[in-house]
Enzyme design. Structure first.
Site, mmCIF file in Angstrom:
data_model
loop_
_atom_site.group_PDB
_atom_site.id
_atom_site.type_symbol
_atom_site.label_atom_id
_atom_site.label_comp_id
_atom_site.label_asym_id
_atom_site.label_seq_id
_atom_site.Cartn_x
_atom_site.Cartn_y
_atom_site.Cartn_z
ATOM 1 N N SER A 184 -2.499 -5.506 -0.796
ATOM 2 C CA SER A 184 -1.991 -4.333 -1.501
ATOM 3 C C SER A 184 -3.155 -3.527 -2.081
ATOM 4 O O SER A 184 -4.057 -3.144 -1.343
ATOM 5 C CB SER A 184 -0.976 -4.769 -2.565
ATOM 6 O OG SER A 184 -0.232 -3.678 -3.041
ATOM 7 N N GLU B 196 8.162 -3.817 3.889
ATOM 8 C CA GLU B 196 7.328 -3.788 2.688
ATOM 9 C C GLU B 196 8.087 -3.367 1.436
ATOM 10 O O GLU B 196 8.095 -4.062 0.416
ATOM 11 C CB GLU B 196 6.155 -2.812 2.894
ATOM 12 C CG GLU B 196 5.162 -3.217 3.961
ATOM 13 C CD GLU B 196 4.070 -4.131 3.439
ATOM 14 O OE1 GLU B 196 4.127 -4.548 2.279
ATOM 15 O OE2 GLU B 196 3.142 -4.411 4.221
ATOM 16 N N HIS C 49 6.984 -6.905 0.905
ATOM 17 C CA HIS C 49 5.657 -6.881 0.295
ATOM 18 C C HIS C 49 5.386 -8.191 -0.447
ATOM 19 O O HIS C 49 6.243 -8.678 -1.192
ATOM 20 C CB HIS C 49 5.607 -5.705 -0.675
ATOM 21 C CG HIS C 49 4.242 -5.268 -1.081
ATOM 22 N ND1 HIS C 49 3.288 -4.870 -0.168
ATOM 23 C CD2 HIS C 49 3.667 -5.143 -2.312
ATOM 24 C CE1 HIS C 49 2.195 -4.511 -0.826
ATOM 25 N NE2 HIS C 49 2.387 -4.680 -2.110
#
Length: 549
Positions: free
Chosen positions: A210, A337, A433
């Site tokens: 990330s 995600e 995610h």
């Protein structure tokens, strides 16, 4: 006795709870506390110590308001935040490959102490693993004005007489991208000290997820980090990079929310926790205002800055220009995600046609891209169309293009997608995610990650975890994760690894062709036209706007 000698002094670690053949050294300072006279400055060397320093507990976390499961929270007054942690085989042969990890958290939260990032399993696979803390939020990424017209604050700060490089040159004294500079300092520490822990300073792989992955991308193209690592792993890199003007506007907003002038003196007068609270107020204001533009949908206001010193362009543009050099890349994103951000309530709920149209207009997305997503998701609620669009915009398409840009510029890049899912009572477990990281670290047993992965792991999950951790280890060791590097844009015949359990692979092969499972989850990217593979053809036609925090 697990004692090691660094250039600053001796340290004592302990055996890892999960594996007595692994030594862990925790909370080891790689730079001096960045507060007082050192606040908003470049990281400075740590002071040496006498005797043996006990390094058996994680160090303090950077100022933040988040409280994460299984990890320590921030305590005002804890200043020794620039620390790292090491996992190394107790009787390793030396000269082992090193993996250095930068955590995610939108540049405002998280720490190396999260259970997801325990390095025991990877060290058991023959790596020396290093995780680190660096400055976050305004402390790490807020822009501090070069000159205060109304201030007589000098570089010899009244808090003390500690010498600071850059004193007398205001542009260098209070640099932008301080969080990235911390990460470079940690890499320099690794270069100078990791051999004492059995690692090779010439075999360093830098990895992150990330915002941590975008940090890795920034350091890959930064001249100042050249030679500190030879390979890089990027999971779910985020599309967010600020100009100096954008960073200055954010400073003005945060300073106003903190009730201080947007000047060097005003910002220094505000305690770190006050700027954390002010940041939260600014983000909440954007979240509550649908007319506030791009920041309304996911109010993350900090990120790397094109300061003209460390960075001159978005990493995607820099990689396309060949700035990645000989660094080899392994890039991965998950296939769903943004569903995590919706599940935890950090993003706007888009449930009407009017809201979806505003979202597309705010980001300049063409109607053909939106309609293409509708066609691929004919039975999905409108919220899922939005989440799929935002997944590509913020993470999936940006990550894929980083790998493509590096490959097309002559670099070596591997691409993967994480698509493991589960059905459970109450709903579907998505490939969202952060779900991939416990698999790659081999930490599925940690209760704190069960929300991310959908409960306790089964045997198929453990087998997938072993394959993913093995790919990281092989890449860090040999530069070969187990499949071919990109030979062109993903979607034009390039090989892409899709991470699924073996049962999911069998089911997918049966669905696609009625044939046998593709070996080891590798597929040619021309097959990847389904919704779970990122809508590549739609994004290639539409183009990807580069975003600011």
């Amino acid at each position: 006795m697990d004692v090691f000698t660094t250039k600053s002094g001796r340290v004592r670690g302990r055996r890892a709870a999960r594996d007595p053949d692994i030594v862990t050294v925790l909370g080891l300072p790689y730079a001096a506390p960045p507060f007082g006279v050192r606040r908003f400055r470049e990281p400075q060397p740590t002071e040496p110590w006498d005797g043996v320093r006990d390094c058996t507990a994680f160090g303090p976390v950077a100022p933040q308001s988040a409280e994460l499961p299984g990890a320590p929270s921030c305590s005002p007054g804890d200043e020794d935040i620039l620390t790292l942690n090491i996992w190394t085989p107790a009787d390793g042969p030396g000269d082992l490959p090193v993996l250095v990890w930068i955590h995610g958290g939108a540049y405002v939260f998280g720490s190396s102490a999260q259970p997801d990032f325990d390095g025991t399993a990877l060290a058991g696979g023959g790596l020396v693993v290093v995780t680190l803390n660096s400055r976050l939020g305004f402390e790490g990424f807020g822009h501090v004005p070069d000159v205060d017209a109304d201030s007589d604050l000098s570089d010899a700060d009244a808090d003390g007489d500690v010498p600071v490089p850059g004193a007398g040159t205001s542009a260098a004294a209070f640099p932008d991208n301080r969080g990235l500079l911390d990460q470079i300092a940690a890499l320099e520490w690794v270069r100078d000290n990791i051999s004492a822990f059995g690692g090779s300073p010439d075999r360093v792989t830098l990895a992150g997820q990330s915002s941590g992955a975008t940090s890795v991308a920034c350091l890959t193209v930064a001249d100042r980090a050249r030679g500190l690592f030879r390979r890089a792993v990027l999971h779910s890199a985020v599309n967010a990079f600020a100009t100096m003007e954008q960073a200055a506007r954010t400073t003005a907003e945060v300073a106003a929310a903190a009730g201080v002038p947007a000047t060097r003196a005003g910002l220094l007068a505000a305690p770190p926790e006050a700027l954390v609270a002010a940041t939260d107020r600014v983000c909440e204001r954007y979240a509550q205002d649908p007319g506030s533009g791009q920041r309304h949908y996911d109010p993350a206001i900090y990120g790397p800055v094109a300061d003209g010193v460390l960075l001159t362009a978005d990493p995607l543009e820099a990689l396309a220009a060949g700035a990645g050099g000989a660094v080899e890349l392994l890039v991965c994103h998950t296939t769903e995600e943004y569903w995590l951000l919706d599940a935890v309530g950090s993003s706007a709920k888009i449930t009407s046609e009017e809201q979806l149209a505003s979202f597309a207009a705010d980001f300049g997305l063409p109607a053909s891209l939106v309609e293409g997503h509708r066609e691929r998701l004919p039975d999905a609620p409108l919220l899922d169309v939005y989440l799929s669009l935002y997944s590509g915009l913020l993470f999936a398409e940006y990550s894929t293009r980083l790998a493509e840009a590096h490959a097309l510029a002559g670099g070596r890049a591997f691409l993967a997608r994480f698509d493991r899912r589960r059905d459970r009572a109450g709903g579907r477990v998505r490939a969202w995610h952060c779900a991939d990281i416990p698999f790659a670290f081999g930490n599925l047993h940690e209760e704190s990650v069960h929300f991310l992965v959908g409960g306790p792991p089964g045997a198929a999950d453990q087998e997938l975890s072993r394959r993913m951790a093995g790919a990281w280890a092989e890449f860090a060791t040999h530069g070969e994760p187990g499949w071919a590097p990109l030979d062109g844009p993903a979607g034009s015949g390039a090989t892409v690894r899709v991470w699924r359990t073996e049962a999911e692979e069998e089911a997918d092969a049966a669905r696609r062709s009625g044939g046998a499972r593709r070996a080891e989850g590798v597929r040619r990217a021309e097959d990847d036209r389904g919704a779970e593979h990122g809508f590549r053809d739609l994004w290639r036609t539409a183009g990807l706007p580069l975003l600011a925090p």
